[in-house]
Design a protein around this motif. Structure first.
Motif, mmCIF file in Angstrom:
data_model
loop_
_atom_site.group_PDB
_atom_site.id
_atom_site.type_symbol
_atom_site.label_atom_id
_atom_site.label_comp_id
_atom_site.label_asym_id
_atom_site.label_seq_id
_atom_site.Cartn_x
_atom_site.Cartn_y
_atom_site.Cartn_z
ATOM 1 N N PRO A 1 -1.178 12.263 4.843
ATOM 2 C CA PRO A 1 -1.306 11.819 6.236
ATOM 3 C C PRO A 1 -2.690 11.234 6.498
ATOM 4 C CG PRO A 1 -1.336 14.224 6.112
ATOM 5 C CD PRO A 1 -1.034 13.724 4.732
ATOM 6 N N SER A 2 -2.741 10.246 7.376
ATOM 7 C CA SER A 2 -4.013 9.603 7.730
ATOM 8 C C SER A 2 -4.869 10.549 8.552
ATOM 9 C CB SER A 2 -3.757 8.338 8.549
ATOM 10 O OG SER A 2 -2.993 7.431 7.806
ATOM 11 N N ARG A 3 -6.171 10.470 8.317
ATOM 12 C CA ARG A 3 -7.134 11.281 9.057
ATOM 13 C C ARG A 3 -8.271 10.391 9.531
ATOM 14 N NH1 ARG A 3 -3.589 14.325 9.498
ATOM 15 N NH2 ARG A 3 -3.280 16.314 8.479
ATOM 16 N N ALA A 4 -8.935 10.801 10.593
ATOM 17 C CA ALA A 4 -10.094 10.064 11.080
ATOM 18 C C ALA A 4 -11.103 9.912 9.957
ATOM 19 C CB ALA A 4 -10.721 10.796 12.266
ATOM 20 N N GLY A 5 -11.620 8.727 9.819
ATOM 21 C CA GLY A 5 -12.608 8.473 8.775
ATOM 22 C C GLY A 5 -12.012 7.953 7.479
ATOM 23 N N LEU B 1 -5.707 0.204 2.337
ATOM 24 C CA LEU B 1 -5.422 0.557 0.955
ATOM 25 C C LEU B 1 -5.029 -0.681 0.161
ATOM 26 C CD1 LEU B 1 -3.219 3.719 1.651
ATOM 27 C CD2 LEU B 1 -5.665 3.649 1.099
ATOM 28 N N THR B 2 -5.320 -0.654 -1.119
ATOM 29 C CA THR B 2 -4.882 -1.750 -1.987
ATOM 30 C C THR B 2 -3.388 -1.588 -2.269
ATOM 31 O OG1 THR B 2 -5.445 -0.476 -3.963
ATOM 32 C CG2 THR B 2 -7.141 -1.949 -3.085
ATOM 33 N N PRO C 1 0.847 -1.205 0.000
ATOM 34 C CA PRO C 1 0.000 0.000 0.000
ATOM 35 C C PRO C 1 0.880 1.252 0.000
ATOM 36 C CG PRO C 1 -0.792 -1.589 1.606
ATOM 37 C CD PRO C 1 0.525 -2.091 1.128
ATOM 38 N N PHE C 2 0.462 2.263 -0.753
ATOM 39 C CA PHE C 2 1.270 3.472 -0.925
ATOM 40 C C PHE C 2 0.406 4.711 -0.738
ATOM 41 C CE2 PHE C 2 3.116 6.731 -3.831
ATOM 42 C CZ PHE C 2 4.344 6.888 -3.200
#
Length: 198
Positions: A96-100, A105-106, A91-92
């Motif tokens: 940045p990750s966020r809530a929701g 990820l594929t 996965p790439f």
């Protein structure tokens, strides 16, 4: 970025098995490597977002700003290099990750990941500072390191891969990436020659 210089004589379920590519399914360090890599990548994505979007210090002409941005991009590239080296397609994400967010990820092809990272570093490298221009010198990611990382990523991108159909092959554009590796190795030697320990 330190790695072990010795491995166990036989697999023992410890981290040395990762260094010698002898890890088994019972090795808990595999999950640790995976989790630490994505944790570091997400932190790098956070920093890049902060530097390029909300930073009060944002100044594309400022050497300190550009070096910080280069350090973040290099750290992200380094961790993806490790992931691709161990797992191939992974996965790439550069956000940045966020809530929701969907955190499942594929997989992205290793060729696409490496091509992105190479181009990302090529764009920032000329704006970075040499080690002798930085506080802490070689203890920080610097222009020399990034030039070497570009070459290393390019050799990996141009090389052979074992694919899921159990064939070893390289992409048709491999010579393009060998040329990039050659260009950046030569650039480093020409711009920052170092005496080798005899």
């Amino acid at each position: 970025v330190e790695v072990g210089n010795s491995v166990a004589a036989s697999p023992d379920g410890a981290r040395r098995d990762l260094w010698s590519f002898e890890a088994t399914t019972s090795n808990n360090d595999l999950l640790t490597v995976w989790n630490n890599a994505y944790n570091a990548i997400n932190k790098a994505n956070e920093c890049e977002y902060g530097l390029t979007t909300v930073s009060l210090a944002k100044d594309p002409n400022n050497a300190t700003y550009n070096n910080l941005l280069g350090e973040v991009k290099a750290l992200r590239a380094y961790w993806y290099l490790l992931l691709v080296h161990h797992w191939g397609d992974v996965p790439f994400s550069t956000k940045p990750s966020r809530a929701g967010d969907n955190l499942y990820l594929t997989k992205t092809s290793r060729d696409s990941i490496l091509s992105f990272l190479i181009n990302d570093l090529i764009a920032i490298e000329p704006k970075m500072q040499w080690a002798d221009q930085l506080n802490y010198g070689i203890e920080r990611i610097n222009r020399e390191f990034v030039i070497g990382l570009i070459a290393r990523l390019s050799l990996m991108r141009g090389g052979y891969w074992l694919y899921t159909d159990m064939t070893m092959k390289r992409k048709d554009d491999y010579l393009e990436y060998y040329k990039i590796a050659n260009t950046y190795c030569k650039k480093l030697v020409d711009m920052k020659p170092r005496e080798l320990n005899d």
